[in-house]
Design a protein around this motif. Sequence first.
Motif: not given
Lengths: 265, 265
Positions: B250-251, B246-247, B239-240, A253-254, A179, A171-172, B186-187, A257, B244, B189-190, A168, B235-236, A175-176
């Motif tokens: 975005v990914y 919607a996440y 998981y997403l 998309a962003l 992305f 994945v975060a 997002i990061a 979201h 959710d 939130q996760l 997890l 894999h990501h 994004f951090a």
Amino acid sequence: MGNSFDKIVMVGAGNVAWHLAPVLEATGCAVTQVYSRRKKKAEELTRRLYQATVQTHLDFSDSPAELFILAVSDDAIAEVVRQIQLPTEAVVVHTSGGQSLEVLADAPTERIGVLYPLQTFSKPRSVNFRNIPICLEANDSEVLHQLTRLAKSISQKVKMISSEERALLHVAAVFANNFTNHMLQIAEQLLQDHQLDFTMLHPLIEETVAKALEIGPAQSQTGPARRHDEKTINHHLKYLRTYDPAYAKVYEALTQHIQAVANNT
Amino acid sequence: MGNSFDKIVMVGAGNVAWHLAPVLEATGCAVTQVYSRRKKKAEELTRRLYQATVQTHLDFSDSPAELFILAVSDDAIAEVVRQIQLPTEAVVVHTSGGQSLEVLADAPTERIGVLYPLQTFSKPRSVNFRNIPICLEANDSEVLHQLTRLAKSISQKVKMISSEERALLHVAAVFANNFTNHMLQIAEQLLQDHQLDFTMLHPLIEETVAKALEIGPAQSQTGPARRHDEKTINHHLKYLRTYDPAYAKVYEALTQHIQAVANNT
């Protein structure tokens, strides 16, 4: 008291090993050997270390080391596990955010773990390990205890993190890190294509991040998407569709979201 | 030599006015009056200023001021332009990145301009104007000259920027500010949903941005998308999609775009 591991082998000589190996030596460990598929990279890393030698194969049966750190790319871990030979009682860990502890299950030792430094590393940029979270996992409480002692000697932020939590976190981190960087790349691209200097956006970017880290990104969100400013959004989309439809797709998309997340909270 | 405008009126008392008005006073100008649709906000701003008074209507015919700064929301500019009355020879500017110079065309003066500080402002966060790019535009070279003198007294980074360039800067700023912040959200939130602390990602985020600003985001891009690591990406995404959908969307959109941009460069 000394450290929990006196002698360490670094398998891999990429960005993580490049920064981790000298930091471990600074705590009193000795990095005795460095292995890399590319010998030249192993040699470069040994030059940063006190007495490490280059090893060109994965047979470490006679190594005096107690800890073997696999700081190799995710794809290479399984292959190293298949080939490596270890002395009795060796502990072997990998340093990957994206891989479970289980990928080490076939290693020729029962004592396996993960030591994942949650940071992005690049060779020319120095990093302060004291502030980097070190995520630990092990299949055995003694190993976990030893890794904890080692990790605490290099960082103030040591945490027990399960494989599931680490996945997890990874994945975060995409994004951090990846992305977020891509958002900056798009901004840079837009400016460059209009002969404007990306440094114009530096103060904005610095303040954006400083604010998000201080008051939290949920509180910090502003802009046309957040305030449902359809006029500006359409204006931007119209511009981007002419510039490059793929950029417009990302913008759309962003925007959607941001609005969906705001509605849910 | 003095400043180009001795007396200034601030129309609007939001985040931009909140920071800009005291900075202008610090250069030797006097902010004589503050107008806001919400009187209380105007009063709050005047308390930060030396001798400004609150004005509750837009008839400034008798005002001693030479410069009128419309620091109001984009939507409100047209309405203010319709209602405002100005003394002869007044200069009126807006401070918006998203609006052209032309939105001031119907103002009761020929002397119009734009003074756009390229930064995100929030009341509790102090900002150093010396480093903030000030983007100027005017329909007349004398006005542009006056605005340049004023802007140079508050910032070292004053640039002539056309309405078209400013629109582009505004799109880029959405990516650099709003969308970057959203990646961080997002990061966060996760992590929160898994009882992990967002501060674990702070060192990574700080390094991500420091590196992007130093060596450029195009050079900085790493991660599963950039290296076409389909296994990790899938894999990501898996998981997403459970977390959710919607996440995951975005990914996926950002992964595709990172790869498309990398292929084009």
